[in-house]
Every structure is written in structure tokens, then in C-alpha cells.
Write a protein that holds these residues in place. Structure first.
Motif, PDB file in Angstrom:
ATOM      1  N   LEU A  27     -16.611  16.329   2.928  1.00  0.00           N
ATOM      2  CA  LEU A  27     -16.037  14.997   2.370  1.00  0.00           C
ATOM      3  C   LEU A  27     -17.195  13.759   3.111  1.00  0.00           C
ATOM      4  CD1 LEU A  27     -12.266  14.758   3.075  1.00  0.00           C
ATOM      5  CD2 LEU A  27     -13.596  15.465   1.266  1.00  0.00           C
ATOM      6  N   PRO A  28     -17.315  12.965   2.174  1.00  0.00           N
ATOM      7  CA  PRO A  28     -18.376  12.042   2.638  1.00  0.00           C
ATOM      8  C   PRO A  28     -17.906  11.101   3.563  1.00  0.00           C
ATOM      9  CG  PRO A  28     -17.919  11.626   0.160  1.00  0.00           C
ATOM     10  CD  PRO A  28     -17.233  12.873   0.845  1.00  0.00           C
ATOM     11  N   ALA A  29     -18.807  10.398   4.394  1.00  0.00           N
ATOM     12  CA  ALA A  29     -18.345   9.569   5.493  1.00  0.00           C
ATOM     13  C   ALA A  29     -17.607   8.336   5.041  1.00  0.00           C
ATOM     14  CB  ALA A  29     -19.456   9.156   6.428  1.00  0.00           C
ATOM     15  N   GLU A  30     -18.230   7.691   3.731  1.00  0.00           N
ATOM     16  CA  GLU A  30     -17.491   6.526   3.417  1.00  0.00           C
ATOM     17  C   GLU A  30     -16.311   6.695   2.760  1.00  0.00           C
ATOM     18  OE1 GLU A  30     -20.241   8.249   2.269  1.00  0.00           O
ATOM     19  OE2 GLU A  30     -20.372   8.380   0.071  1.00  0.00           O
ATOM     20  N   LYS A  31     -15.611   7.781   2.715  1.00  0.00           N
ATOM     21  CA  LYS A  31     -14.451   8.011   2.316  1.00  0.00           C
ATOM     22  C   LYS A  31     -13.316   7.771   3.295  1.00  0.00           C
ATOM     23  CE  LYS A  31     -14.915   9.063  -2.148  1.00  0.00           C
ATOM     24  NZ  LYS A  31     -14.127   8.189  -3.155  1.00  0.00           N
ATOM     25  N   PHE A  32     -13.838   7.562   4.791  1.00  0.00           N
ATOM     26  CA  PHE A  32     -13.006   7.622   5.567  1.00  0.00           C
ATOM     27  C   PHE A  32     -12.428   6.097   6.171  1.00  0.00           C
ATOM     28  CE2 PHE A  32     -14.423  11.940   5.794  1.00  0.00           C
ATOM     29  CZ  PHE A  32     -13.472  12.589   6.260  1.00  0.00           C
ATOM     30  N   ILE A  33     -11.605   6.003   6.823  1.00  0.00           N
ATOM     31  CA  ILE A  33     -11.340   5.059   7.947  1.00  0.00           C
ATOM     32  C   ILE A  33     -10.880   5.708   8.954  1.00  0.00           C
ATOM     33  CG2 ILE A  33     -10.707   3.037   6.218  1.00  0.00           C
ATOM     34  CD1 ILE A  33      -7.737   3.438   7.269  1.00  0.00           C
ATOM     35  N   LYS A  86       0.806  -1.362   0.016  1.00  0.00           N
ATOM     36  CA  LYS A  86       0.130   0.069  -0.209  1.00  0.00           C
ATOM     37  C   LYS A  86       0.802   1.147  -0.247  1.00  0.00           C
ATOM     38  CE  LYS A  86      -3.888  -2.472   0.904  1.00  0.00           C
ATOM     39  NZ  LYS A  86      -5.039  -2.598   0.186  1.00  0.00           N
ATOM     40  N   THR A  87       0.078   2.298  -0.465  1.00  0.00           N
ATOM     41  CA  THR A  87       0.767   3.707  -0.322  1.00  0.00           C
ATOM     42  C   THR A  87       0.249   4.532   0.288  1.00  0.00           C
ATOM     43  OG1 THR A  87       1.838   3.389  -2.734  1.00  0.00           O
ATOM     44  CG2 THR A  87       2.028   5.636  -2.104  1.00  0.00           C
ATOM     45  N   ALA A  88       0.701   5.323   1.046  1.00  0.00           N
ATOM     46  CA  ALA A  88      -0.058   6.286   1.968  1.00  0.00           C
ATOM     47  C   ALA A  88       0.602   7.850   1.608  1.00  0.00           C
ATOM     48  CB  ALA A  88       0.252   6.142   3.523  1.00  0.00           C
ATOM     49  N   LEU A  89      -0.317   8.768   1.611  1.00  0.00           N
ATOM     50  CA  LEU A  89       0.129  10.141   1.354  1.00  0.00           C
ATOM     51  C   LEU A  89      -0.188  10.943   2.638  1.00  0.00           C
ATOM     52  CD1 LEU A  89       1.207  12.536  -0.605  1.00  0.00           C
ATOM     53  CD2 LEU A  89      -1.204  13.162  -0.944  1.00  0.00           C
ATOM     54  N   LYS A 116     -12.344  13.404  11.620  1.00  0.00           N
ATOM     55  CA  LYS A 116     -13.357  12.994  10.388  1.00  0.00           C
ATOM     56  C   LYS A 116     -14.355  14.022  10.533  1.00  0.00           C
ATOM     57  CE  LYS A 116     -16.312   9.323   9.562  1.00  0.00           C
ATOM     58  NZ  LYS A 116     -16.925   8.025   9.820  1.00  0.00           N
ATOM     59  N   GLU A 117     -15.006  14.197  11.772  1.00  0.00           N
ATOM     60  CA  GLU A 117     -16.095  15.251  11.949  1.00  0.00           C
ATOM     61  C   GLU A 117     -15.562  16.651  11.353  1.00  0.00           C
ATOM     62  OE1 GLU A 117     -16.550  16.130  15.907  1.00  0.00           O
ATOM     63  OE2 GLU A 117     -17.158  17.987  15.510  1.00  0.00           O
ATOM     64  N   PHE A 118     -14.510  17.174  11.486  1.00  0.00           N
ATOM     65  CA  PHE A 118     -14.158  18.397  11.210  1.00  0.00           C
ATOM     66  C   PHE A 118     -14.142  18.478   9.813  1.00  0.00           C
ATOM     67  CE2 PHE A 118     -11.537  19.810  15.062  1.00  0.00           C
ATOM     68  CZ  PHE A 118     -12.945  19.606  15.787  1.00  0.00           C
ATOM     69  N   VAL A 146      -9.579   8.134   3.346  1.00  0.00           N
ATOM     70  CA  VAL A 146      -8.851   9.309   4.458  1.00  0.00           C
ATOM     71  C   VAL A 146      -8.539   8.366   5.807  1.00  0.00           C
ATOM     72  CG1 VAL A 146      -9.027  11.475   5.517  1.00  0.00           C
ATOM     73  CG2 VAL A 146      -9.864  11.163   3.219  1.00  0.00           C
ATOM     74  N   ALA A 147      -7.472   8.298   6.271  1.00  0.00           N
ATOM     75  CA  ALA A 147      -7.340   7.791   7.608  1.00  0.00           C
ATOM     76  C   ALA A 147      -7.209   9.003   8.737  1.00  0.00           C
ATOM     77  CB  ALA A 147      -5.888   7.128   7.521  1.00  0.00           C
ATOM     78  N   ALA A 148      -8.087   8.777   9.410  1.00  0.00           N
ATOM     79  CA  ALA A 148      -8.288  10.271  10.547  1.00  0.00           C
ATOM     80  C   ALA A 148      -8.864   9.921  11.786  1.00  0.00           C
ATOM     81  CB  ALA A 148      -8.966  11.204   9.772  1.00  0.00           C
TER      82      ALA A 148
END
Ligand code: FEO
Length: 391
Positions: free
Chosen positions: A114-120, A45-48, A105-107, A98-100
Motif C-alpha cells: 500500500l502506498p504511504a499517501e493512503k495512510f493517516i 464520516k464513515t469508517a470501516l 502502516k509499515e507492515f 487507512v487509519a493505522a
């Protein structure tokens, strides 16, 4: 632009903003700033790490032009200078997540929609395995927002610290030169970190067991000399105030200036260093930096419109909001026929947990007796400083 390698499969994508002169429409940037993203490639995997201010998103995309896949966008902090390009990055890499932490995530959902499904969501102490590269997330709240966190790359001993240990400076140097970066780093600390000294203390505790080869902030150069960065923060946040007086003043017709000059001269005679700042032409960063370690703050103001001069009000508000470790405060100034300059300034700095020393407010141009009162104030400050154990 080409990413710069800082470790095996770890790259800096640093975007210098040389001609930016204000931050948050409030903070002067005499040296510009930079937005630093970092790319970490594992075998799987790659992370920014962070992104960039949206004004510079094209520069970020130039860095990313040969990056085919990103799996994780690590968001250490929701402020837009780091997160603002995330919506565009997600458009280019729709499978990325988005890893947050939950607060971030809330902010990001409220600030950037940003939609909720884009987060872990990542936990404090949680890990993400990229394949030979392990990201460990460490919550470091209030450096300087409540959601801030850092990431420790275990194999390479790199701390991605976002604003923490950052500096507003645009430079061609990838790694920090201590002499160059100390001032911008202190200015950065003074302007946004100083009110959160107790959080800095607990966050320094939290990272103290980490073995660190590099501290890679998201503003300014990377710290190879990690001890330099850690010691600077310990000095500013944890040590006692120093034997220094900040005299921040403004004068309309010279009366307040006479008081200020007398005070400065008497303090210097007594061996007390003074930083004298004319608020007529001030940069709030200079006032903030002086507040980092001055044991005493004296505000000098004339009376205008029945109160303190608005520029003195601004400085007093700033000093109060930055919550410095100042031990003593006072006011000197003049009035023509009345007004509440003293009471207003005294009320405005009441949040500084400091002892108020007898002010000197005079009618018109100071008399010889008025100047003797200033001498007494200088003597009192010198005595008070002697009672403190300065490092
Ligand atoms: Fe650099 Fe708090 O953003």
C-alpha cells in the motif's frame, strides 16, 4: 449479504468461513472461522473497521454494495485475514485513508504494497471524530503481533478488538453464547495469544477503565457479556497453573504406552487430573489448550533414528514456543539400544520456565522396577502439586 445492526449506525459485516480447516497452514480450525468487519457511520464520516481475508473479498463487497462512501479504513492489525482485502477496498473507495499506527502502516506497506499517501497515522489514545461517533485508538501491542491495536467507540461503548477476545468459529449467532464460544475462544487464545501473557496483562490493564457494552472481535461472535470474555482472558493469562497433568505421548511398539498408562493410572489414584493426548492422531489445538493451565507436562516418546519420535519433537517444540505457565516437566520413554531421545527433548523444552522432574527412560519393554520408577514420578508430581495453591 446484509449488514447486521449492533448499535445505532454501527453494523457487523461478518463473513463466516465454514469450511476453512487450517489457519496459517498450521492451526486446525475444527469449527471454521469468521472475518468480521464493522461499519461505523457518523453524521460526517464513515469508517470501516478491518476488512476480510482476500479469499472472501467478494462477500465483503456484497456487504458494501450500498455503501457509497468510506472515509477511513481502520486497520487494527496487518495480518492478511483482516487486512488482505484493503487493496481492493481502496480501489472501490480511492478517497479513503487507512487509519493505522506507524508500525501497522509499515507492515501494510511491506505486506500489501500500500502506498504511504493512503495512510493517516493514529496515536495511542488519539481520537477520530466521525460526527456523533468518536473512535478512540488504543495501542495493544503483542495481541498477537507488535502493531496490534483496538478501537473504542465512545458513544456506544463498543470495543473493536480484532484478534483480542476472538474465536475461530463460524456460526450464525451474531452474539456469543458462552457455552458455545468458550472452547473456540480458549483454543484461539492457546494457539496464538499464550506466548504473550505479559502483554495481555498490560493490555487488560489498559482497557480496564473503559465502560463496555460490547466487545466486537474480528473473529467469532460479539461478546455482549463482556465480563465473560474479560474473565476468561484473566483466568488463562493471569491466574496460576491448575492441578492438571498433560501427558502427550507417542508409542511405536507399546513400551512407551505401558509407561504412560502406568503414570496416568497412578496420578489419577492420587487425585491428579490428567489429560492424555496420543500424538499419533493429534490436533495441535488440543495440545495447546491443555497447555493453558496444566501445572505439569510429561512428554512420552520412544527412540527412533537415534532420537525422539518426530511427533514428540513437534509437541515439544510447540510447548516450548507457546511458553505456557507450566511449573514441572518430565519425560518418559524407551529405547532399543541407545540414542539421545531424552537429551533432545529436554533441550527442546528448556525454554519453559519449569522444574525438571526425574525422567524415566527404559531399555526395551518396561520391567517391574521400571514401573516402580514411574510410580515414584507420579508420587513426586502429586507432592509438587500439593505444594502449589490451586484455585
Ligand atoms: Fe486474525 Fe492475527 O489475525
Amino acid at each position: 449479504m446484509v449488514p447486521e445492526k449492533i448499535a445505532e449506525n454501527v453494523y457487523s459485516m461478518r463473513i463466516n468461513h465454514f469450511n476453512r480447516r487450517m489457519f496459517d497452514a498450521l492451526i486446525p480450525l475444527p469449527d471454521g472461522t469468521s472475518y468480521n468487519a464493522y461499519l461505523v457511520r457518523g453524521t460526517g464520516k464513515t469508517a470501516l473497521m478491518d476488512s476480510a481475508d482476500p479469499e472472501k473479498k467478494d462477500a465483503l463487497f456484497d456487504f458494501l454494495r450500498d455503501v457509497e462512501k468510506i472515509d477511513y479504513l481502520v486497520a487494527h492489525h496487518a495480518e492478511q485475514d483482516h487486512s488482505g482485502s484493503l487493496p481492493f477496498v481502496l480501489e472501490k473507495y480511492p478517497a479513503a485513508r487507512v487509519a493505522a499506527n506507524p508500525r501497522c502502516k509499515e507492515f501494510l506497506m511491506s505486506h500489501l504494497h500500500l502506498p504511504a499517501e493512503k495512510f493517516i497515522e493514529v496515536k495511542d489514545g488519539g481520537r477520530l471524530d466521525l460526527g456523533g461517533k468518536t473512535l478512540r485508538f488504543i495501542y495493544t501491542p503483542w495481541v498477537h503481533w507488535p502493531e496490534t491495536m483496538v478501537t473504542y467507540l465512545e458513544e456506544d461503548r463498543i470495543l473493536f478488538s480484532c484478534d483480542f477476545f476472538g474465536s475461530h468459529i463460524a456460526t450464525g449467532e451474531l452474539f456469543s453464547d458462552e457455552k458455545t464460544v468458550y472452547g473456540p475462544m480458549k483454543r484461539y487464545y492457546a494457539e496464538i495469544m499464550m506466548p504473550f501473557r505479559s502483554s495481555i496483562k498490560s493490555n487488560l490493564e489498559k482497557i480496564k477503565e473503559l465502560e463496555l457494552a460490547l466487545i466486537a472481535p474480528s473473529h467469532g461472535p460479539i461478546h455482549k457479556n463482556v465480563k465473560f470474555a474479560l474473565d476468561a482472558y484473566k483466568d488463562w493469562a493471569l491466574s496460576e497453573a491448575k492441578n492438571k497433568v498433560l501427558v502427550a505421548y507417542i508409542s511405536m511398539h507399546g513400551s512407551t504406552l505401558l509407561l504412560v498408562n502406568r503414570l496416568v493410572s497412578r496420578l489419577q489414584e492420587k487425585g491428579v487430573p490428567v489429560e492424555k493426548i496420543n500424538l499419533d492422531e493429534f490436533d495441535i489445538g488440543c495440545v495447546a489448550m491443555a497447555l493453558v493451565d496444566a501445572a505439569t507436562v510429561v512428554i512420552g516418546t520412544p527412540t527412533v533414528l537415534a532420537g525422539p519420535h518426530p511427533k514428540a519433537v513437534y509437541a515439544a517444540y510447540l510447548a516450548n514456543a507457546l511458553r505456557p505457565k507450566t511449573r514441572f516437566v518430565s519425560v518418559v520413554g524407551s529405547y532399543g539400544w541407545g540414542g539421545r531421545a531424552l537429551e533432545t527433548i529436554a533441550g527442546m523444552i528448556s525454554g519453559i520456565k519449569a522444574e525438571a522432574l526425574k525422567p524415566v527412560m527404559v531399555k526395551g519393554m518396561p520391567t517391574a522396577d521400571d514401573l516402580l520408577e514411574v510410580d515414584a514420578l507420579a508420587g513426586l508430581i502429586a507432592e509438587k502439586h500439593k505444594s502449589l495453591a490451586f484455585s
